[in-house]
Every structure is written in structure tokens, then in C-alpha cells.
Scaffold this motif. Structure first.
Motif, mmCIF file in Angstrom:
data_model
loop_
_atom_site.group_PDB
_atom_site.id
_atom_site.type_symbol
_atom_site.label_atom_id
_atom_site.label_comp_id
_atom_site.label_asym_id
_atom_site.label_seq_id
_atom_site.Cartn_x
_atom_site.Cartn_y
_atom_site.Cartn_z
ATOM 1 N N LYS A 1 1.009 -1.652 0.130
ATOM 2 C CA LYS A 1 -0.163 -0.227 0.264
ATOM 3 C C LYS A 1 0.961 1.241 -0.110
ATOM 4 N N PHE A 2 1.269 2.170 -0.944
ATOM 5 C CA PHE A 2 1.904 2.754 -1.192
ATOM 6 C C PHE A 2 1.511 4.330 -0.644
ATOM 7 N N GLU A 3 2.313 5.252 -0.570
ATOM 8 C CA GLU A 3 1.851 6.873 0.274
ATOM 9 C C GLU A 3 0.316 7.164 -1.277
ATOM 10 N N GLU A 4 0.093 7.659 -1.550
ATOM 11 C CA GLU A 4 -1.178 7.783 -2.368
ATOM 12 C C GLU A 4 -2.068 6.928 -2.093
ATOM 13 N N ALA A 5 -2.308 5.610 -2.078
ATOM 14 C CA ALA A 5 -3.120 4.481 -1.485
ATOM 15 C C ALA A 5 -3.291 5.048 -0.493
ATOM 16 N N GLY A 6 -2.691 5.782 1.199
ATOM 17 C CA GLY A 6 -2.615 5.529 1.987
ATOM 18 C C GLY A 6 -1.977 5.040 2.855
ATOM 19 N N GLY A 7 -0.996 4.563 2.047
ATOM 20 C CA GLY A 7 -0.134 3.639 3.124
ATOM 21 C C GLY A 7 1.206 4.003 2.977
ATOM 22 N N ASN A 8 2.368 3.353 3.584
ATOM 23 C CA ASN A 8 3.694 3.714 3.492
ATOM 24 C C ASN A 8 4.605 3.535 3.168
ATOM 25 N N ALA A 9 4.009 2.551 2.327
ATOM 26 C CA ALA A 9 5.497 1.861 1.480
ATOM 27 C C ALA A 9 5.760 3.043 0.671
ATOM 28 N N GLY A 10 7.214 3.020 -0.218
ATOM 29 C CA GLY A 10 7.673 3.956 -1.120
ATOM 30 C C GLY A 10 8.164 3.045 -1.844
ATOM 31 N N MET A 11 8.584 4.158 -3.322
ATOM 32 C CA MET A 11 9.062 3.105 -4.222
ATOM 33 C C MET A 11 10.335 4.295 -4.812
ATOM 34 N N ALA A 12 11.089 3.780 -5.172
ATOM 35 C CA ALA A 12 12.714 4.836 -5.565
ATOM 36 C C ALA A 12 13.147 4.080 -6.881
ATOM 37 N N ASN A 13 13.654 5.103 -7.368
ATOM 38 C CA ASN A 13 14.734 4.575 -8.968
ATOM 39 C C ASN A 13 16.311 5.467 -8.532
ATOM 40 N N ASN A 14 16.523 4.625 -8.620
ATOM 41 C CA ASN A 14 18.017 4.546 -8.538
ATOM 42 C C ASN A 14 18.801 5.644 -9.594
ATOM 43 N N ALA A 15 18.140 5.675 -10.248
ATOM 44 C CA ALA A 15 18.179 6.182 -11.490
ATOM 45 C C ALA A 15 18.439 7.602 -11.313
ATOM 46 N N ASP A 16 17.715 8.375 -9.981
ATOM 47 C CA ASP A 16 17.912 9.711 -9.955
ATOM 48 C C ASP A 16 18.692 10.275 -9.277
ATOM 49 N N TRP A 17 19.888 8.898 -9.046
ATOM 50 C CA TRP A 17 21.003 9.250 -8.105
ATOM 51 C C TRP A 17 22.385 9.129 -8.684
ATOM 52 N N LEU A 18 22.043 8.110 -9.504
ATOM 53 C CA LEU A 18 23.374 6.965 -10.023
ATOM 54 C C LEU A 18 23.390 7.602 -11.475
ATOM 55 N N ASN A 19 22.321 8.384 -11.936
ATOM 56 C CA ASN A 19 22.916 8.860 -13.966
ATOM 57 C C ASN A 19 23.159 10.469 -13.842
ATOM 58 N N THR A 20 23.483 10.827 -12.518
ATOM 59 C CA THR A 20 23.535 12.101 -12.774
ATOM 60 C C THR A 20 25.499 11.799 -12.133
ATOM 61 N N LEU A 21 25.689 10.856 -11.550
ATOM 62 C CA LEU A 21 26.832 11.345 -10.462
ATOM 63 C C LEU A 21 28.382 11.530 -11.421
ATOM 64 N N ASN A 22 29.244 12.601 -10.407
ATOM 65 C CA ASN A 22 30.303 12.796 -11.486
ATOM 66 C C ASN A 22 31.363 11.572 -10.899
ATOM 67 N N TYR A 23 32.040 11.022 -12.113
ATOM 68 C CA TYR A 23 32.595 9.996 -12.015
ATOM 69 C C TYR A 23 34.091 10.299 -10.975
ATOM 70 N N ILE A 24 34.976 11.460 -11.340
ATOM 71 C CA ILE A 24 35.880 11.649 -10.399
ATOM 72 C C ILE A 24 35.658 11.909 -8.584
ATOM 73 N N ASP A 25 34.834 12.838 -8.653
ATOM 74 C CA ASP A 25 33.829 13.279 -6.903
ATOM 75 C C ASP A 25 33.676 11.357 -6.870
ATOM 76 N N PHE A 26 33.009 10.566 -8.000
ATOM 77 C CA PHE A 26 32.224 9.238 -6.616
ATOM 78 C C PHE A 26 33.323 8.188 -6.465
ATOM 79 N N LEU A 27 34.704 8.348 -7.173
ATOM 80 C CA LEU A 27 35.728 7.368 -7.543
ATOM 81 C C LEU A 27 36.556 8.045 -5.928
ATOM 82 N N ARG A 28 37.048 9.538 -5.980
ATOM 83 C CA ARG A 28 37.544 10.508 -4.443
ATOM 84 C C ARG A 28 36.343 10.421 -2.866
ATOM 85 N N ILE B 1 33.252 7.501 -2.793
ATOM 86 C CA ILE B 1 33.165 6.824 -2.746
ATOM 87 C C ILE B 1 33.751 5.533 -3.178
ATOM 88 N N GLY B 2 34.627 5.334 -4.224
ATOM 89 C CA GLY B 2 35.815 4.361 -3.999
ATOM 90 C C GLY B 2 36.575 4.138 -3.536
#
Length: 417
Positions: free
Chosen positions: A115-142, A144-145
């Protein structure tokens, strides 16, 4: 009996969902004292999930039912890389359009279990493209890597087994576990998520995320994995001779889905009732005690309950009624799967061999011939004995179809149009 005190872990343990838990006492105590946010990731490699994905979906379902907050993470970003776990070869690279289309097909399944939030529940749905697709490679290596040891990464089963078999592992796939660990941290930042669940083959990837959360935020994360589910005969869940058992009705009809569960091996009935239905355990124990021919009653309940979760109660009851009419009453059930063919095919005569290949009941005419020699093919419930048998308009039933059967459990209506 489960030793857990929280409803969440107690339900998962008693129904057979738990393989490993990191720091079980701490997670159990947290589940008793507060609302836990936990997630499972699903990559978008096909237009539908299949039965093999049901176990993690059910874990999210029970998480919500016991008062916690589940997140279904769509792998719009990680699908572009490919998880090497349990694979011998690289995953096919999909275009962004393919991934978006697959994600749309997958998304609809979850609303039947959560039961998702729009249906009155508390379940969520996320998409990791929202943060992975815009990563800066050099910053990420430094940023996180630097926390990842290649020595340690090489020791994980998903990598080590692939290398031992001398199967190529691309640098792209090698990065998957880093991205999965980063997902865990990002979900913690955005939603306060402290638990990642998944199959037993994901343990190493999840532990990486636990370690990254501790290093970056001094936060305590948890891992919970489920056992790898195979049938008693050793077959992988969700795979049949005809292909994957998809959850979307346009790929596998509710009747075919019902039949998949009806064909469960005797030794698996009790376990599958616990994992893939929401029936109470005392009812499951009663059904599990049935023996010999009576076990078929339990299989029908399993089939109906499992189908109701995915396709709705009405479709499940109709599938059960279709099976009853087809197998027990010997009548032609119009709700059997239907395959349309051009009417001209019957006017010129369509060979039985070609018809069964067309329906994907067999892979080749040679396989169809073998079934005929063993008495396994039937037309309108009559066993085919002649390998040169042709289907013509004379075979049409009063309903205007031809019923073709492989064995006693697979049927389809051939309908000329």
C-alpha cells in the motif's frame, strides 16, 4: 519456533524467509521499538518480473503488514551496468528507452502487494537512476571509491566464482557492488533506510553497503537475506520448459499462472504456501498434513491463493473453475488460453506438428513426434497416433475452436480468424 521477539522477524522466520541476518538481536530490538525502513532492489531487465521475484516482494509485503516501511527500489540506473551475481556472462546492455519501458511494466505489480503513500499507506518506490545517472565520476571515485578494497571485492562469491570459472568479468560489472552499496547510503540519506533485504547471493553486496554507511555516516545498517528457492527436484523457481513464469497477465495468463502453482511437487506444497500465500500458519499446517491424493486439494488452494495475489481474486477463481471444468468435468472451458490462427491455415490443412510448434508447446517437430509416440499429444481430447495428422475445419468444435493438449495439464484453444 522462532526466537525473535518482533512481529517482523518472527513472521519472516516462521514462514521460511530468513537465511542470514546481520546483528539479529540489534535488528530484532529495533523492530520492536521503532518503525524500520527497509528496501529491496529490482533491476529492470525485462518488461515484467517473474515468479523468481515473488519471494522478495513477499518480504516487503510482510514488512509492511508488521508495521514497518518498505521501499521498492527500481534499478533504473544499475540496470545500465548489470549485476554479475550468479551469472557466467555479461548482461545485455539495454538502451535508456528499453529500461524506461521495462520499469513501467514492473511498477504495476507492486501495488498488488504493497500500500503506497498515494493509496494511504507508507510504502515507497524509488528509482536509483535519480542519483546514479548524474554522478560525477571523479568525485564519486574520490568520495566513495576510496572506501572499497579491491582485495576484498575479489573475495566475494559474485566475483570469485566468475573468475574461477575463467568467465570474463567486465570493469562495468565489477562496479555493480559499489553502486549497490551507494544506493543503500543514498536511501538512508533520503528516507532513513537502515535495512536492505535480498536473496542469499546478495549478502556480499549488502555487507559492502553496511560498511559504507558506517564509514560515511557512522550509521548502523542491517542485512537480511532469504534462501535460494529451488523445487524439491532441484529446478530453479520461475522457470519451465515453456520459459519464464511472468507476473504480467499479457505475458502469462492467469490460467497458465494458476496451472504453474497447481503443478507444484508434493514435497514443496507446505513451504510454498508459507512463502507465496498469506494464509495463516495453522491453516497451512492443516493443509500440509494432507497425504496422497488429498494433497491435490492443497495444491489447488496454493494455486488459487498465489494467483489471487498477482491477478486478483476474480481471475484466480475463474482459473480454478476453468481447470475444474477441463480436468474434472471433461467439458470444454472457453476460458482456456486461446491462440488465434488465420482461417486459411485450416482450409489448406495445418499439420499437428506445426500447430504444436506454433503454440510453443514444443521446440521442434522432432519433439512433437516424440510426444506422439508416447501418446502425449491430443486434439479435442483424442490422442494423436498419426504423425502426419492434419488439422482442418472438420476438427472445429461447436464453439468454433480446436482444443490442443500436451499431456494432461497443458491445453490451448486454437481459434481461426
Amino acid at each position: 519456533m522462532s526466537a525473535y521477539k518482533s512481529d517482523f522477524l518472527n513472521v519472516l522466520a516462521s514462514r521460511g524467509f530468513i537465511h542470514q541476518v546481520s546483528e539479529p538481536e540489534a535488528l530484532d530490538a529495533l523492530a520492536r521499538s521503532s518503525t524500520i525502513t527497509g528496501y529491496i532492489g529490482f533491476d529492470c531487465t525485462a518488461p515484467s518480473l517473474h515468479v523468481g521475484s515473488l519471494l522478495p516482494i513477499m518480504m516487503l509485503h510482510w514488512m509492511q503488514q508488521t508495521g514497518h516501511r518498505p521501499i521498492a527500489l527500481m534499478g533504473g540506473g544499475t540496470t545500465r551496468v548489470g549485476d554479475p551475481s550468479g551469472k557466467d556472462e555479461s548482461r545485455k546492455i539495454l538502451t535508456d528507452e528499453d529500461i524506461a519501458q521495462n520499469l513501467a511494466g514492473i511498477r504495476s505489480v507492486f501495488a498488488k502487494f504493497l500500500k503506497f503513500e498515494e493509496a494511504g499507506g507508507n510504502a515507497g518506490m524509488a528509482n536509483n537512476a535519480d542519483w546514479l545517472n548524474t554522478l560525477n565520476y571523479i568525485d564519486f571515485l574520490r568520495d566513495i571509491g576510496r572506501y572499497f578494497s579491491v582485495n576484498r571485492m575479489l573475495a566475494f562469491d559474485s566475483v570469485r566464482l566468475r573468475l574461477e570459472r575463467q568467465q570474463e568479468l567486465s570493469f562495468l560489472e565489477f562496479n555493480y557492488m559499489v553502486l549497490q552499496a551507494y544506493d543503500f547510503v543514498e536511501l538512508y540519506r533520503r528516507y532513513g533506510c537502515v535495512l536492505q533485504m535480498g536473496g542469499s547471493d546478495q549478502w556480499g553486496n549488502i555487507v559492502n553497503g553496511i560498511d559504507l554507511g558506517r564509514r560515511l555516516h557512522n550509521a548502523q545498517f542491517f542485512a537480511l537475506t532469504s534462501p535460494l528457492i529451488t523445487t524439491s527436484s532441484g529446478a530453479k523457481m520461475g522457470k519451465t520448459a515453456a520459459g519464464a513464469v511472468w507476473l504480467n497477465a499479457d505475458l502469462v495468463s492467469p490460467y497458465q499462472y494458476w496451472q504453474y502453482w497447481r503443478n507444484t511437487e508434493d514435497a514443496d506444497v507446505a513451504r510454498f504456501l508459507k512463502l507465496f500465500t498469506t494464509l495463516p500458519l495453522d491453516e497451512i499446517n492443516r493443509l500440509a498434513a494432507l497425504k496422497d491424493a488429498e494433497i491435490n486439494a492443497a495444491k489447488k488452494i496454493l494455486a488459487t491463493e498465489a494467483t489471487a495475489l498477482v491477478h486478483g481474486r476474480a481471475a484466480a477463481e475463474q482459473a480454478a473453475a476453468t481447470a475444474r471444468a477441463t480436468f474434472e468435468e471433461g467439458t470444454l472451458a472457453e476460458t482456456l488460453p486461446t491462440q488465434e490462427v488465420a482461417r486459411t491455415n485450416l482450409e489448406g490443412g495445418l499439420s499437428v506438428l506445426e500447430a504444436f510448434v506454433l503454440l510453443h508447446f514444443v521446440m521442434s517437430k522432432g519433439e512433437a513426434r516424440r510426444h506422439i509416440r508416447n501418446g502425449g499429444l491430443r486434439v479435442n481430447d483424442v490422442v494423436v497416433t498419426d504423425e502426419s495428422r492434419m488439422l482442418t475445419r472438420a476438427d472445429l468444435t461447436p464453439e468454433g475452436v480446436i482444443k490442443l493438449s500436451l499431456g494432461r495439464k497443458r491445453h490451448v484453444l486454437l481459434k481461426p480468424v
